[in-house]
Design a protein around this motif. Structure first.
Motif, PDB file in Angstrom:
ATOM      1  N   PHE A 158     145.783 -46.930  45.135  1.00 14.21           N
ATOM      2  CA  PHE A 158     145.786 -45.978  44.021  1.00 14.21           C
ATOM      3  C   PHE A 158     146.436 -44.650  44.406  1.00 14.21           C
ATOM      4  O   PHE A 158     147.242 -44.103  43.649  1.00 14.21           O
ATOM      5  CB  PHE A 158     144.351 -45.749  43.536  1.00 14.21           C
ATOM      6  CG  PHE A 158     144.238 -44.847  42.337  1.00 14.21           C
ATOM      7  CD1 PHE A 158     144.743 -45.242  41.112  1.00 14.21           C
ATOM      8  CD2 PHE A 158     143.623 -43.605  42.441  1.00 14.21           C
ATOM      9  CE1 PHE A 158     144.638 -44.410  39.993  1.00 14.21           C
ATOM     10  CE2 PHE A 158     143.510 -42.772  41.341  1.00 14.21           C
ATOM     11  CZ  PHE A 158     144.024 -43.180  40.118  1.00 14.21           C
ATOM     12  N   VAL A 159     146.101 -44.127  45.590  1.00  9.12           N
ATOM     13  CA  VAL A 159     146.638 -42.819  45.986  1.00  9.12           C
ATOM     14  C   VAL A 159     147.999 -42.923  46.657  1.00  9.12           C
ATOM     15  O   VAL A 159     148.678 -41.911  46.865  1.00  9.12           O
ATOM     16  CB  VAL A 159     145.655 -42.060  46.907  1.00  9.12           C
ATOM     17  CG1 VAL A 159     144.333 -41.856  46.210  1.00  9.12           C
ATOM     18  CG2 VAL A 159     145.475 -42.766  48.241  1.00  9.12           C
ATOM     19  N   ILE A 281     141.598 -35.978  41.576  1.00  2.00           N
ATOM     20  CA  ILE A 281     141.905 -37.402  41.528  1.00  2.00           C
ATOM     21  C   ILE A 281     141.267 -38.030  40.291  1.00  2.00           C
ATOM     22  O   ILE A 281     140.101 -37.811  39.989  1.00  2.00           O
ATOM     23  CB  ILE A 281     141.429 -38.116  42.822  1.00  2.00           C
ATOM     24  CG1 ILE A 281     142.023 -39.520  42.917  1.00  2.00           C
ATOM     25  CG2 ILE A 281     139.917 -38.146  42.902  1.00  2.00           C
ATOM     26  CD1 ILE A 281     143.513 -39.535  43.120  1.00  2.00           C
ATOM     27  N   ARG A 289     146.621 -39.959  39.165  1.00  2.00           N
ATOM     28  CA  ARG A 289     146.736 -40.002  40.624  1.00  2.00           C
ATOM     29  C   ARG A 289     146.739 -38.626  41.269  1.00  2.00           C
ATOM     30  O   ARG A 289     147.092 -38.492  42.441  1.00  2.00           O
ATOM     31  CB  ARG A 289     147.967 -40.810  41.021  1.00  2.00           C
ATOM     32  CG  ARG A 289     147.745 -42.321  40.871  1.00  2.00           C
ATOM     33  CD  ARG A 289     149.007 -43.134  41.082  1.00  2.00           C
ATOM     34  NE  ARG A 289     148.701 -44.543  41.215  1.00  2.00           N
ATOM     35  CZ  ARG A 289     148.471 -45.380  40.211  1.00  2.00           C
ATOM     36  NH1 ARG A 289     148.475 -44.918  38.969  1.00  2.00           N
ATOM     37  NH2 ARG A 289     148.203 -46.658  40.429  1.00  2.00           N
ATOM     38  N   GLU A 293     151.056 -36.401  41.861  1.00  2.00           N
ATOM     39  CA  GLU A 293     151.739 -36.986  40.708  1.00  2.00           C
ATOM     40  C   GLU A 293     152.064 -35.918  39.672  1.00  2.00           C
ATOM     41  O   GLU A 293     153.162 -35.915  39.102  1.00  2.00           O
ATOM     42  CB  GLU A 293     150.861 -38.066  40.082  1.00  2.00           C
ATOM     43  CG  GLU A 293     151.521 -38.772  38.906  1.00  2.00           C
ATOM     44  CD  GLU A 293     150.629 -39.821  38.280  1.00  2.00           C
ATOM     45  OE1 GLU A 293     151.090 -40.968  38.137  1.00  2.00           O
ATOM     46  OE2 GLU A 293     149.479 -39.508  37.939  1.00  2.00           O
TER      47      GLU A 293
END
Length: 492
Positions: A158-159, A281, A289, A293
């Protein structure tokens, strides 16, 4: 954060001086009346609490304690049940059996996962039946569950990092990881307003710590340049390692980190960058993200990424993400990984399920709709607060928005007046903030409807009139800004 006016600063100082003098006068009277508290101390023992802290708790904190630590009797959803309390001896608040149904503006429930969810909750219940409610061990004993491994893989994906590790507590994620990264002979350069967990970790590391002005890349560069030129104290040898620590969203300010400029500075001076994304987050960025992002920063330019599951994902615990070598090293040395109980399986499953919804892996677009909703709700609420004349901190898109209170008497007044009108807010004063900058911290959720927000705005406006908190003139928008707002409403 902008500085307050001289007039407000003077009134705030006067307020604290009056409270301090009243407390000292009461202590003096109590001393001459044969102070029972002092007399009851065991002979030869020093007091457990320090004098100044003891005075602050007795004479300042207890005066407004009814607006802190309010217990609830339901999930921290959009609306929740707040337990009413009564004071029995001016020091102790006793919960009653009465509850008050309140609109929740205090919980970090940014994406609305804190309550029952059609996708997450059945998975969590199933995990309880399969794995129980606790591992009853640390990760290095029998406490590593397949859910932990799955969560670590999912959060790394995800990150955008090669690997990750999870902790059972968000505070410990910072306080135990930072000492593992930097030690004696190293330098930590920390933002002035970084969270207490970062401060504790920096102090425990044994490294030299320097502070730069809040969210100021120019001052960060000045501090780094000066530190590199001078080297270590006494010996003037080069630093073994330099670690710069910042947050994605500063929880007491609602401001978003100027990450792009800070990355440029750290690259110029070959310093490592540690980014705390506890509040960012899942809450900001096109797909949730975080600040990288949002600002178009390459995640590879951030060497250590930290975050928690307490806010956007409706669970608890935290994570560290980075290179595979880094994560392997931290797992071998971090005390919170080696000795603390691991994350309970249902807690891990809640995060996994919430992440899958956020990433769209549940087969729906609910995740994107939640991220869009928290952004639009936040911007709408902040804009309306400013239009009514409140002094509001924070940047656009941030779900955290402090309303400045300043004067100490208004801390409890604002909180209690809102509670009487069935709106639950969090008031914050010294020592959580500078004593001049007391505030009410509003947290917006994707679960809030427009009707919820409008009802809250009506209550806040009424309470601000009562407490005289509209320090700014009502915001008058230009024709261009009105057209932009009209277009936004049309799109909604």
């Amino acid at each position: 954060m902008k500085s307050t006016s001289t007039y407000l600063a003077f009134l705030t100082l006067i307020g604290y001086v009056l409270v301090f003098l009243a407390g000292k006068w009461l202590d003096l009277i109590q001393f001459f009346k044969f102070n029972q508290e002092i007399d009851s101390r065991k002979k030869g023992y020093a007091p457990l609490s320090r004098d100044l802290e003891d005075f602050y708790i007795r004479r300042m904190y207890t005066r407004v304690q009814e607006c802190f630590n309010r217990p609830i009797a339901s999930a921290p959803d959009t609306w929740m049940d707040v337990i009413e309390r009564v004071s029995c001896d001016r020091k102790t608040l006793i919960p009653t059996k009465k509850t008050r149904r309140c609109l929740n503006l205090g919980s970090y429930n940014y994406l609305g996962f804190a309550a029952k969810d059609v996708y997450c909750t059945p998975n969590v219940v199933e995990s309880i039946e399969k794995f129980g409610v606790s591992t009853c061990a640390s990760r290095v004993d029998c406490g590593t569950n397949i859910l932990h491994l799955a969560l670590e893989e999912l959060i790394a994906k995800f990150v955008g990092k090669p690997a990750a590790m999870v902790y059972g507590m968000g505070f410990a994620t910072n306080s135990s990881t930072i000492p593992a990264l930097v030690g004696k002979g190293g330098l930590i350069v920390s933002d002035k307003l970084n969270h207490s967990s970062i401060v504790v970790g920096a102090k425990a590391s044994g490294a030299n710590v320097k502070v730069f002005d809040h969210n100021s890349p120019s001052h960060l560069e000045k501090v780094l340049r000066e530190a590199i030129v001078k080297g270590q104290p006494l010996t003037h040898r080069p630093w073994k390692k330099i670690l710069v620590i910042v947050e994605g969203i500063y929880s007491m300010e609602g401001e978003i980190c100027r990450l792009r400029e800070i990355v440029a500075v750290t690259k110029r001076y070959k310093a490592y960058l540690y980014l705390d994304e506890a509040h960012s987050i899942g809450a900001i960025g096109k797909t949730g993200r975080g600040v990288c992002e949002l600002q178009g920063v390459n995640i590879d330019d951030v060497h250590v990424v930290m975050g928690t599951f307490t806010k956007s994902f409706g669970s608890c615990g935290g994570y560290i993400a980075g290179s595979k070598e880094l994560i392997h090293y931290i797992k071998s040395i971090s005390p919170a990984h080696l000795y603390a109980s691991s994350m309970p399986p249902p807690v891990a499953e809640q995060v996994i399920s919430a992440l899958k919804v956020t990433m769209g892996e549940d087969g729906t677009d609910r995740g994107i709709r939640k991220i869009t909703a928290v952004r639009e709700n936040s911007n709408y609420f902040r804009e309306e607060l400013r239009k009514m004349g409140c002094e509001v901190l924070g940047d656009e898109d941030s779900p955290v928005m402090p309303i400045m209170l300043y004067i100490p008497a208004k801390i409890a007044a604002f909180s209690n007046e809102c509670l009487q009108r069935n709106v639950a807010v969090v008031s914050v004063g010294f020592p959580a903030t500078h004593f001049l900058f007391s505030r009410a911290r509003i947290c917006i959720s994707a679960a809030h409807t427009r009707d919820d927000l409008d009802q809250a705005l009506q209550v806040i406006s009424e309470v601000c009139d009562i407490c005289q908190l509209k320090y700014n003139p009502p915001l008058r928008l230009t024709a261009k800004e009105l057209a932009r707002l009209a277009e936004k409403e049309r799109l909604l």
